[in-house]
Scaffold this motif. Structure first.
Motif, PDB file in Angstrom:
ATOM      1  N   MET A   1       0.841  -1.171   0.000  1.00  0.00           N
ATOM      2  CA  MET A   1       0.000   0.000   0.000  1.00  0.00           C
ATOM      3  C   MET A   1       0.892   1.242   0.000  1.00  0.00           C
ATOM      4  SD  MET A   1      -2.382   1.441   3.076  1.00  0.00           S
ATOM      5  CE  MET A   1      -3.712   0.306   2.911  1.00  0.00           C
ATOM      6  N   PRO A   2       0.709   2.145  -0.959  1.00  0.00           N
ATOM      7  CA  PRO A   2       1.513   3.362  -1.011  1.00  0.00           C
ATOM      8  C   PRO A   2       1.215   4.264   0.172  1.00  0.00           C
ATOM      9  CG  PRO A   2       0.214   3.065  -3.029  1.00  0.00           C
ATOM     10  CD  PRO A   2      -0.193   2.007  -2.071  1.00  0.00           C
ATOM     11  N   LEU A   3       2.256   4.955   0.603  1.00  0.00           N
ATOM     12  CA  LEU A   3       2.088   5.891   1.707  1.00  0.00           C
ATOM     13  C   LEU A   3       1.468   7.179   1.200  1.00  0.00           C
ATOM     14  CD1 LEU A   3       5.526   5.435   3.484  1.00  0.00           C
ATOM     15  CD2 LEU A   3       3.356   4.369   4.043  1.00  0.00           C
ATOM     16  N   THR A   4       0.673   7.798   2.040  1.00  0.00           N
ATOM     17  CA  THR A   4       0.064   9.065   1.653  1.00  0.00           C
ATOM     18  C   THR A   4       1.084  10.183   1.751  1.00  0.00           C
ATOM     19  OG1 THR A   4      -0.644   9.602   3.898  1.00  0.00           O
ATOM     20  CG2 THR A   4      -2.178   8.300   2.532  1.00  0.00           C
ATOM     21  N   HIS A   5       0.824  11.249   1.028  1.00  0.00           N
ATOM     22  CA  HIS A   5       1.708  12.410   1.041  1.00  0.00           C
ATOM     23  C   HIS A   5       1.843  12.958   2.468  1.00  0.00           C
ATOM     24  CE1 HIS A   5       3.723  15.983  -0.353  1.00  0.00           C
ATOM     25  NE2 HIS A   5       2.838  16.722   0.304  1.00  0.00           N
ATOM     26  N   THR A   6       0.742  13.011   3.200  1.00  0.00           N
ATOM     27  CA  THR A   6       0.765  13.531   4.568  1.00  0.00           C
ATOM     28  C   THR A   6       1.667  12.684   5.456  1.00  0.00           C
ATOM     29  OG1 THR A   6      -1.482  14.344   4.280  1.00  0.00           O
ATOM     30  CG2 THR A   6      -0.681  14.166   6.533  1.00  0.00           C
ATOM     31  N   PHE A   7       1.568  11.353   5.330  1.00  0.00           N
ATOM     32  CA  PHE A   7       2.411  10.482   6.146  1.00  0.00           C
ATOM     33  C   PHE A   7       3.881  10.689   5.804  1.00  0.00           C
ATOM     34  CE2 PHE A   7       4.647   6.521   7.041  1.00  0.00           C
ATOM     35  CZ  PHE A   7       4.349   6.377   8.395  1.00  0.00           C
ATOM     36  N   ARG A   8       4.202  10.758   4.514  1.00  0.00           N
ATOM     37  CA  ARG A   8       5.593  10.981   4.090  1.00  0.00           C
ATOM     38  C   ARG A   8       6.117  12.300   4.649  1.00  0.00           C
ATOM     39  NH1 ARG A   8       7.619   7.474   0.401  1.00  0.00           N
ATOM     40  NH2 ARG A   8       6.127   6.276  -0.796  1.00  0.00           N
TER      41      ARG A   8
END
Length: 108
Positions: A1-8
């Motif tokens: 599952m790709p990480l969200t921009h906010t999490f990154r």
């Protein structure tokens, strides 16, 4: 599952202000590789590089083009051992730490 921009961005912000967090990311990536979980190890190292060093500066330090580094540590990348160890050596130098291999006590 790709990480969200906010999490990154949260990870990058934390890494920018917390050396212990950066060092733990680097250690976790190397530990995953040593445990045989190459996909997770590459993903963690890629996140660490994005948060702490940047692929451009790492490319200059290793004399490996940034695009090659990104490919090697990408989901389908397959870095040669010499390149992988060169990358890890530079990341340790960047953090001012030296990782080592130790034995785990076996249960039973």
């Amino acid at each position: 599952m790709p990480l969200t921009h906010t999490f990154r961005m949260t990870v990058q912000d934390r890494a920018a202000r917390d050396p212990a967090f950066r060092q733990a990311m680097l250690k976790e990536g190397v530990d995953a590789l040593l445990a045989g979980d190459v996909p997770a190890g590459k993903a963690i190292l890629r996140d660490y590089i994005n948060a702490a060093v940047g692929f451009g500066p790492l490319a200059e330090a290793t004399n490996i083009p940034a695009k090659s580094l990104m490919r090697m540590l990408g989901p389908r990348g397959n870095p040669r051992a010499d390149n992988l160890f060169q990358i890890i050596r530079q990341l340790q130098t960047h953090e001012g730490i030296r990782l080592g291999v130790g034995e785990e006590a076996s249960a039973g």
